[in-house]
Design a protein around this motif. Sequence first.
Motif, PDB file in Angstrom:
ATOM      1  N   PHE A 171       0.866  -1.176   0.000  1.00  0.00           N
ATOM      2  CA  PHE A 171       0.000   0.000   0.000  1.00  0.00           C
ATOM      3  C   PHE A 171       0.902   1.224   0.000  1.00  0.00           C
ATOM      4  N   GLY A 172       0.651   2.123  -0.925  1.00  0.00           N
ATOM      5  CA  GLY A 172       1.423   3.365  -0.971  1.00  0.00           C
ATOM      6  C   GLY A 172       2.911   3.159  -1.204  1.00  0.00           C
ATOM      7  N   GLY A 173       3.271   2.132  -1.954  1.00  0.00           N
ATOM      8  CA  GLY A 173       4.670   1.876  -2.256  1.00  0.00           C
ATOM      9  C   GLY A 173       5.438   1.199  -1.133  1.00  0.00           C
ATOM     10  N   LYS A 174       4.740   0.797  -0.079  1.00  0.00           N
ATOM     11  CA  LYS A 174       5.389   0.122   1.048  1.00  0.00           C
ATOM     12  C   LYS A 174       4.849  -1.291   1.178  1.00  0.00           C
ATOM     13  N   ALA A 175       5.759  -2.216   1.452  1.00  0.00           N
ATOM     14  CA  ALA A 175       5.368  -3.611   1.634  1.00  0.00           C
ATOM     15  C   ALA A 175       4.688  -3.766   2.994  1.00  0.00           C
ATOM     16  N   LEU A 176       3.662  -4.598   3.032  1.00  0.00           N
ATOM     17  CA  LEU A 176       2.951  -4.883   4.272  1.00  0.00           C
ATOM     18  C   LEU A 176       3.137  -6.350   4.626  1.00  0.00           C
ATOM     19  N   ASP A 177       3.315  -6.619   5.912  1.00  0.00           N
ATOM     20  CA  ASP A 177       3.344  -8.005   6.348  1.00  0.00           C
ATOM     21  C   ASP A 177       1.913  -8.427   6.674  1.00  0.00           C
ATOM     22  N   VAL A 178       1.737  -9.595   7.224  1.00  0.00           N
ATOM     23  CA  VAL A 178       0.401 -10.112   7.521  1.00  0.00           C
ATOM     24  C   VAL A 178      -0.336  -9.174   8.470  1.00  0.00           C
ATOM     25  N   ASN A 179       0.346  -8.727   9.526  1.00  0.00           N
ATOM     26  CA  ASN A 179      -0.290  -7.824  10.489  1.00  0.00           C
ATOM     27  C   ASN A 179      -0.649  -6.487   9.852  1.00  0.00           C
ATOM     28  N   GLY A 180       0.180  -6.013   8.941  1.00  0.00           N
ATOM     29  CA  GLY A 180      -0.105  -4.762   8.245  1.00  0.00           C
ATOM     30  C   GLY A 180      -1.363  -4.868   7.403  1.00  0.00           C
ATOM     31  N   VAL A 181      -1.543  -5.999   6.742  1.00  0.00           N
ATOM     32  CA  VAL A 181      -2.742  -6.222   5.931  1.00  0.00           C
ATOM     33  C   VAL A 181      -3.972  -6.284   6.842  1.00  0.00           C
ATOM     34  N   LYS A 182      -3.850  -6.970   7.984  1.00  0.00           N
ATOM     35  CA  LYS A 182      -4.980  -7.067   8.914  1.00  0.00           C
ATOM     36  C   LYS A 182      -5.328  -5.699   9.505  1.00  0.00           C
ATOM     37  N   GLN A 183      -4.318  -4.881   9.807  1.00  0.00           N
ATOM     38  CA  GLN A 183      -4.585  -3.531  10.314  1.00  0.00           C
ATOM     39  C   GLN A 183      -5.277  -2.690   9.252  1.00  0.00           C
ATOM     40  N   LEU A 184      -4.832  -2.816   8.026  1.00  0.00           N
ATOM     41  CA  LEU A 184      -5.464  -2.094   6.925  1.00  0.00           C
ATOM     42  C   LEU A 184      -6.921  -2.539   6.764  1.00  0.00           C
ATOM     43  N   ALA A 185      -7.178  -3.821   6.965  1.00  0.00           N
ATOM     44  CA  ALA A 185      -8.541  -4.348   6.839  1.00  0.00           C
ATOM     45  C   ALA A 185      -9.449  -3.834   7.956  1.00  0.00           C
ATOM     46  N   ASN A 186      -8.885  -3.471   9.096  1.00  0.00           N
ATOM     47  CA  ASN A 186      -9.688  -2.998  10.223  1.00  0.00           C
ATOM     48  C   ASN A 186     -10.057  -1.527  10.131  1.00  0.00           C
ATOM     49  N   ILE A 187      -9.502  -0.806   9.166  1.00  0.00           N
ATOM     50  CA  ILE A 187      -9.856   0.600   8.982  1.00  0.00           C
ATOM     51  C   ILE A 187     -11.286   0.660   8.455  1.00  0.00           C
ATOM     52  N   PRO A 188     -12.121   1.527   9.015  1.00  0.00           N
ATOM     53  CA  PRO A 188     -13.505   1.632   8.511  1.00  0.00           C
ATOM     54  C   PRO A 188     -13.532   2.077   7.056  1.00  0.00           C
ATOM     55  N   SER A 189     -14.645   1.787   6.395  1.00  0.00           N
ATOM     56  CA  SER A 189     -14.789   2.153   4.990  1.00  0.00           C
ATOM     57  C   SER A 189     -14.877   3.670   4.838  1.00  0.00           C
ATOM     58  N   LYS A 190     -14.753   4.128   3.613  1.00  0.00           N
ATOM     59  CA  LYS A 190     -14.790   5.560   3.316  1.00  0.00           C
ATOM     60  C   LYS A 190     -16.107   6.190   3.767  1.00  0.00           C
ATOM     61  N   GLU A 191     -17.209   5.499   3.539  1.00  0.00           N
ATOM     62  CA  GLU A 191     -18.521   6.020   3.910  1.00  0.00           C
ATOM     63  C   GLU A 191     -18.633   6.190   5.423  1.00  0.00           C
ATOM     64  N   VAL A 192     -18.135   5.203   6.178  1.00  0.00           N
ATOM     65  CA  VAL A 192     -18.186   5.283   7.642  1.00  0.00           C
ATOM     66  C   VAL A 192     -17.310   6.427   8.140  1.00  0.00           C
ATOM     67  N   LEU A 193     -16.129   6.568   7.566  1.00  0.00           N
ATOM     68  CA  LEU A 193     -15.251   7.661   7.972  1.00  0.00           C
ATOM     69  C   LEU A 193     -15.865   9.022   7.673  1.00  0.00           C
ATOM     70  N   LEU A 194     -16.520   9.164   6.516  1.00  0.00           N
ATOM     71  CA  LEU A 194     -17.188  10.427   6.189  1.00  0.00           C
ATOM     72  C   LEU A 194     -18.339  10.709   7.157  1.00  0.00           C
ATOM     73  N   ALA A 195     -19.092   9.690   7.525  1.00  0.00           N
ATOM     74  CA  ALA A 195     -20.181   9.866   8.487  1.00  0.00           C
ATOM     75  C   ALA A 195     -19.644  10.287   9.850  1.00  0.00           C
ATOM     76  N   GLN A 196     -18.529   9.690  10.270  1.00  0.00           N
ATOM     77  CA  GLN A 196     -17.916  10.073  11.542  1.00  0.00           C
ATOM     78  C   GLN A 196     -17.425  11.509  11.488  1.00  0.00           C
ATOM     79  N   LEU A 197     -16.849  11.916  10.372  1.00  0.00           N
ATOM     80  CA  LEU A 197     -16.375  13.287  10.214  1.00  0.00           C
ATOM     81  C   LEU A 197     -17.539  14.275  10.270  1.00  0.00           C
ATOM     82  N   CYS A 198     -18.630  13.949   9.596  1.00  0.00           N
ATOM     83  CA  CYS A 198     -19.818  14.818   9.642  1.00  0.00           C
ATOM     84  C   CYS A 198     -20.344  14.929  11.063  1.00  0.00           C
TER      85      CYS A 198
END
Length: 174
Positions: free
Chosen positions: A112-139
């Motif tokens: 992601f973003g030109g950086k290699a991710l290990d297994v934990n990095g992929v799992k952390q990325l998967a735990n980030i809320p979706s764009k719609e949820v983040l926009l709702a939280q921001l609103c």
Amino acid sequence: MSLNRSEKQAVVEEVTSLAAKAQTLVLAEYRGITVADMTKLRSQARSQGVSLSVLKNTLARRAVAGSQFEVVGDQMTGPLIYGFSVDAVAAAKVVADFAKTNDKLVIRGGAFGGKALDVNGVKQLANIPSKEVLLAQLCGLLMSPVSRTAVVLKALAEKKGGGAQAPVAEEAAA
């Protein structure tokens, strides 16, 4: 089944175009997964806008050469499924969610973003809320001070006895 040179070139060009558009690449080992489970995974991926491909590793390395995903070239060994997504978290989320219910799918890594991710990095990325949820939280965060200010102003108006004048002013404005 062996591919001839023109077929290999077409595969490389297709994967290169996927890599050019994508933000995220997830690599997972699929050894032992049934055809039905793989079909289910592909269906989930399609619905999330993720492109899943089973590729020859040499062709995948050629396709990502010179792109931001070149950093995971050394991880491209064994039977892998490649998940590309334009959405930053979609590929990681689809593969990680499927891996929770199917122990045969093993996440190997990603980029992601030109950086290699290990297994934990992929799992952390998967735990980030979706764009719609983040926009709702921001609103919600932006609306919170405004609504608090309105409540305080209303309470002040009622305390000063201006509560009866507020509806008259609202009627005049309408």
